[in-house]
Scaffold this motif. Sequence first.
Motif, mmCIF file in Angstrom:
data_model
loop_
_atom_site.group_PDB
_atom_site.id
_atom_site.type_symbol
_atom_site.label_atom_id
_atom_site.label_comp_id
_atom_site.label_asym_id
_atom_site.label_seq_id
_atom_site.Cartn_x
_atom_site.Cartn_y
_atom_site.Cartn_z
ATOM 1 N N PHE A 125 0.842 -1.203 0.000
ATOM 2 C CA PHE A 125 0.000 0.000 0.000
ATOM 3 C C PHE A 125 0.869 1.243 0.000
ATOM 4 N N THR A 126 0.362 2.304 -0.626
ATOM 5 C CA THR A 126 1.051 3.587 -0.630
ATOM 6 C C THR A 126 0.052 4.700 -0.354
ATOM 7 N N ILE A 127 0.357 5.514 0.635
ATOM 8 C CA ILE A 127 -0.476 6.679 0.934
ATOM 9 C C ILE A 127 0.171 7.903 0.312
ATOM 10 N N ALA A 128 -0.656 8.776 -0.224
ATOM 11 C CA ALA A 128 -0.165 9.999 -0.858
ATOM 12 C C ALA A 128 -1.232 11.086 -0.704
ATOM 13 N N ARG A 129 -0.817 12.324 -0.907
ATOM 14 C CA ARG A 129 -1.788 13.415 -0.820
ATOM 15 C C ARG A 129 -1.460 14.463 -1.867
ATOM 16 N N ASP A 130 -2.512 15.162 -2.281
ATOM 17 C CA ASP A 130 -2.387 16.283 -3.208
ATOM 18 C C ASP A 130 -3.079 17.458 -2.538
ATOM 19 N N ASN A 131 -2.298 18.337 -1.939
ATOM 20 C CA ASN A 131 -2.891 19.447 -1.194
ATOM 21 C C ASN A 131 -3.606 20.445 -2.105
ATOM 22 N N ALA A 132 -3.189 20.510 -3.353
ATOM 23 C CA ALA A 132 -3.871 21.404 -4.295
ATOM 24 C C ALA A 132 -5.285 20.916 -4.601
ATOM 25 N N LYS A 133 -5.488 19.617 -4.486
ATOM 26 C CA LYS A 133 -6.801 19.028 -4.763
ATOM 27 C C LYS A 133 -7.541 18.633 -3.490
ATOM 28 N N ASN A 134 -6.961 18.935 -2.337
ATOM 29 C CA ASN A 134 -7.578 18.550 -1.052
ATOM 30 C C ASN A 134 -7.958 17.071 -1.036
ATOM 31 N N THR A 135 -7.047 16.236 -1.464
ATOM 32 C CA THR A 135 -7.339 14.812 -1.586
ATOM 33 C C THR A 135 -6.180 13.976 -1.063
ATOM 34 N N VAL A 136 -6.529 12.899 -0.387
ATOM 35 C CA VAL A 136 -5.539 11.916 0.047
ATOM 36 C C VAL A 136 -5.908 10.590 -0.600
ATOM 37 N N TYR A 137 -4.899 9.818 -0.942
ATOM 38 C CA TYR A 137 -5.086 8.572 -1.674
ATOM 39 C C TYR A 137 -4.499 7.388 -0.904
ATOM 40 N N LEU A 138 -5.026 6.217 -1.216
ATOM 41 C CA LEU A 138 -4.417 4.986 -0.735
ATOM 42 C C LEU A 138 -4.381 4.016 -1.916
ATOM 43 N N GLN A 139 -3.196 3.828 -2.464
ATOM 44 C CA GLN A 139 -2.999 2.867 -3.549
ATOM 45 C C GLN A 139 -2.748 1.504 -2.916
ATOM 46 N N MET A 140 -3.587 0.545 -3.270
ATOM 47 C CA MET A 140 -3.505 -0.785 -2.672
ATOM 48 C C MET A 140 -3.208 -1.803 -3.771
ATOM 49 N N ASN A 141 -2.052 -2.416 -3.697
ATOM 50 C CA ASN A 141 -1.639 -3.431 -4.660
ATOM 51 C C ASN A 141 -1.510 -4.791 -3.981
ATOM 52 N N SER A 142 -1.469 -5.832 -4.788
ATOM 53 C CA SER A 142 -1.311 -7.204 -4.265
ATOM 54 C C SER A 142 -2.300 -7.476 -3.137
ATOM 55 N N LEU A 143 -3.536 -7.132 -3.381
ATOM 56 C CA LEU A 143 -4.548 -7.265 -2.342
ATOM 57 C C LEU A 143 -4.770 -8.714 -1.948
ATOM 58 N N LYS A 144 -5.081 -8.888 -0.663
ATOM 59 C CA LYS A 144 -5.309 -10.214 -0.095
ATOM 60 C C LYS A 144 -6.714 -10.269 0.511
ATOM 61 N N PRO A 145 -7.289 -11.450 0.628
ATOM 62 C CA PRO A 145 -8.626 -11.539 1.249
ATOM 63 C C PRO A 145 -8.672 -10.907 2.639
ATOM 64 N N GLU A 146 -7.585 -10.970 3.375
ATOM 65 C CA GLU A 146 -7.563 -10.375 4.716
ATOM 66 C C GLU A 146 -7.554 -8.846 4.704
ATOM 67 N N ASP A 147 -7.435 -8.240 3.525
ATOM 68 C CA ASP A 147 -7.562 -6.789 3.416
ATOM 69 C C ASP A 147 -9.027 -6.354 3.337
ATOM 70 N N THR A 148 -9.938 -7.307 3.240
ATOM 71 C CA THR A 148 -11.359 -6.994 3.161
ATOM 72 C C THR A 148 -11.812 -6.249 4.415
ATOM 73 N N ALA A 149 -12.410 -5.072 4.218
ATOM 74 C CA ALA A 149 -12.834 -4.232 5.339
ATOM 75 C C ALA A 149 -13.507 -2.986 4.780
#
Length: 122
Positions: free
Chosen positions: A68-92
């Motif tokens: 996972f990678t967290i990032a933010r764009d303050n110009a867009k007032n947005t925060v992101y969470l890029q989730m790769n290689s997802l696993k069933p235990e990430d379900t939530a």
Amino acid sequence: QVQLSESGGGQVQAGGSLRLSCAVSGRTFSTYPMAWFRQAPGKEREFVAVINWNGDYTDYTESVKGRFTIARDNAKNTVYLQMNSLKPEDTAVYYCAAGPVISQSFSTYHSWGQGTQVTVSS
């Protein structure tokens, strides 16, 4: 106070990717650390990732490091969470949160989104 709204959740097979977004209202967005938490059925809300106000510091729970990678764009007032290689235990349900300081404790954060469901099938 700010208002937060998550999007980008969905259903994906194990090994797949999703990118969550959290749009934040309020002119003070760029001053807040932002975090992602998640809560699976029957479990407590747990810390996933946090980013400081300008993006030069991040922290992750051990189980998502390297995926996972967290990032933010303050110009867009947005925060992101890029989730790769997802696993069933990430379900939530995934929540974004804004808080006065960087913390892994959910009680630190004063503003929360409504959550977005992520389901990973095996």
